[in-house]
Motif scaffolding. Structure first.
Motif, PDB file in Angstrom:
ATOM      1  N   LEU A   5       0.502  -1.362  -0.071  1.00  0.00           N
ATOM      2  CA  LEU A   5      -0.072   0.098   0.186  1.00  0.00           C
ATOM      3  C   LEU A   5       0.389   1.072   0.121  1.00  0.00           C
ATOM      4  N   GLY A   6       2.115   1.214   0.643  1.00  0.00           N
ATOM      5  CA  GLY A   6       2.437   2.814   1.231  1.00  0.00           C
ATOM      6  C   GLY A   6       3.388   2.581  -0.603  1.00  0.00           C
ATOM      7  N   VAL A   7       3.889   1.723  -1.045  1.00  0.00           N
ATOM      8  CA  VAL A   7       4.225   1.587  -2.196  1.00  0.00           C
ATOM      9  C   VAL A   7       3.766   2.437  -3.178  1.00  0.00           C
ATOM     10  N   LEU A   8       2.284   1.465  -3.773  1.00  0.00           N
ATOM     11  CA  LEU A   8       1.744   2.445  -3.571  1.00  0.00           C
ATOM     12  C   LEU A   8       1.263   3.605  -3.655  1.00  0.00           C
ATOM     13  N   LEU A   9       0.790   4.273  -2.923  1.00  0.00           N
ATOM     14  CA  LEU A   9       0.450   5.054  -2.566  1.00  0.00           C
ATOM     15  C   LEU A   9       1.571   6.622  -2.769  1.00  0.00           C
ATOM     16  N   GLU A  10       2.862   6.043  -2.650  1.00  0.00           N
ATOM     17  CA  GLU A  10       3.889   6.743  -3.203  1.00  0.00           C
ATOM     18  C   GLU A  10       4.191   6.644  -4.728  1.00  0.00           C
ATOM     19  N   ILE A  11       3.607   5.755  -5.899  1.00  0.00           N
ATOM     20  CA  ILE A  11       4.163   5.940  -7.598  1.00  0.00           C
ATOM     21  C   ILE A  11       2.858   6.163  -7.695  1.00  0.00           C
ATOM     22  N   GLY A  12       1.896   6.193  -7.232  1.00  0.00           N
ATOM     23  CA  GLY A  12       0.772   7.450  -7.861  1.00  0.00           C
ATOM     24  C   GLY A  12       0.446   8.687  -7.372  1.00  0.00           C
ATOM     25  N   LEU A  13       0.878   9.098  -6.202  1.00  0.00           N
ATOM     26  CA  LEU A  13       1.515  10.205  -5.665  1.00  0.00           C
ATOM     27  C   LEU A  13       2.552  10.966  -6.432  1.00  0.00           C
ATOM     28  N   ILE A  14       3.494  10.005  -7.079  1.00  0.00           N
ATOM     29  CA  ILE A  14       4.131  10.449  -7.597  1.00  0.00           C
ATOM     30  C   ILE A  14       3.915  11.162  -9.206  1.00  0.00           C
ATOM     31  N   VAL A  15       3.483  10.241  -9.411  1.00  0.00           N
ATOM     32  CA  VAL A  15       2.986  10.037 -11.286  1.00  0.00           C
ATOM     33  C   VAL A  15       1.658  11.133 -11.569  1.00  0.00           C
ATOM     34  N   PHE A  16       1.397  11.454 -10.138  1.00  0.00           N
ATOM     35  CA  PHE A  16       0.020  12.546 -10.106  1.00  0.00           C
ATOM     36  C   PHE A  16       0.457  13.999 -10.266  1.00  0.00           C
ATOM     37  N   CYS A  17       1.315  13.481  -9.625  1.00  0.00           N
ATOM     38  CA  CYS A  17       3.112  15.247  -9.441  1.00  0.00           C
ATOM     39  C   CYS A  17       3.308  16.040 -10.507  1.00  0.00           C
ATOM     40  N   LEU A  18       4.274  14.753 -10.783  1.00  0.00           N
ATOM     41  CA  LEU A  18       4.878  14.961 -11.970  1.00  0.00           C
ATOM     42  C   LEU A  18       4.333  15.544 -12.918  1.00  0.00           C
ATOM     43  N   ILE A  19       2.812  14.884 -13.400  1.00  0.00           N
ATOM     44  CA  ILE A  19       1.885  15.443 -14.330  1.00  0.00           C
ATOM     45  C   ILE A  19       1.281  16.100 -14.150  1.00  0.00           C
ATOM     46  N   GLU A  20       1.363  17.111 -12.717  1.00  0.00           N
ATOM     47  CA  GLU A  20       0.450  18.090 -12.436  1.00  0.00           C
ATOM     48  C   GLU A  20       1.985  19.339 -12.832  1.00  0.00           C
ATOM     49  N   CYS A  21       2.598  18.866 -12.824  1.00  0.00           N
ATOM     50  CA  CYS A  21       4.365  19.955 -12.680  1.00  0.00           C
ATOM     51  C   CYS A  21       4.357  20.059 -13.858  1.00  0.00           C
TER      52      CYS A  21
END
Length: 142
Positions: A5-21
């Motif tokens: 769950l922690g790994v999935l949360l981290e990957i999702g957060l990275i992908v979201f923030c990267l796309i938004e950036c």
């Protein structure tokens, strides 16, 4: 499962923030240039994406918007905000005063009479072979 769950949360957060950036307008990104935010998001887990969300991404005020949606009910389509022509009493009065319907009926009756006359002339010409002066050829000629 909780371990992933922690790994999935981290990957999702990275992908979201990267796309938004990447999609943020370059002049609106706060505190660091866009390339620095991308490196921070990619190489510093959890802290980089959270820092982007808190201190880097453009706010609604810096993006030039006061609200994230259009202020009208019609979602910014002004043609839906205008009143319909049938709501205007002056328009309805002009329609009632116009006699275009009677003019149209008269013109249609004239066209039908002309068509009937041409059809009857064509039938008469078919029954009586002519010399070609009426524009019709006798049957059997090329």
């Amino acid at each position: 499962m909780p371990r992933y769950l922690g790994v999935l949360l981290e990957i999702g957060l990275i992908v979201f923030c990267l796309i938004e950036c990447i999609q943020a307008p370059p002049g609106r990104v706060r505190n660091l240039p866009t390339w620095a935010w991308i490196l921070l998001i990619l190489f510093i887990p959890y802290v980089g994406p959270i820092a982007w969300l808190v201190a880097g991404r453009p706010t609604a005020a810096s993006a030039g918007r006061s609200v994230p949606w259009p202020a009208t009910r019609t979602a910014g389509f002004p043609e839906y905000e205008r009143p319909a022509p049938d709501d205007d009493p002056a328009f309805i009065a002009r329609l009632a005063a116009a006699e275009s319907d009677s003019d149209d009926r008269r013109l249609l009756a004239q066209w039908e009479a002309d068509l009937r006359a041409r059809e009857s002339r064509a039938r008469d010409a078919e029954q009586q072979p002519g010399d070609g002066s009426d524009g019709l050829r006798p049957p059997g000629t090329p």
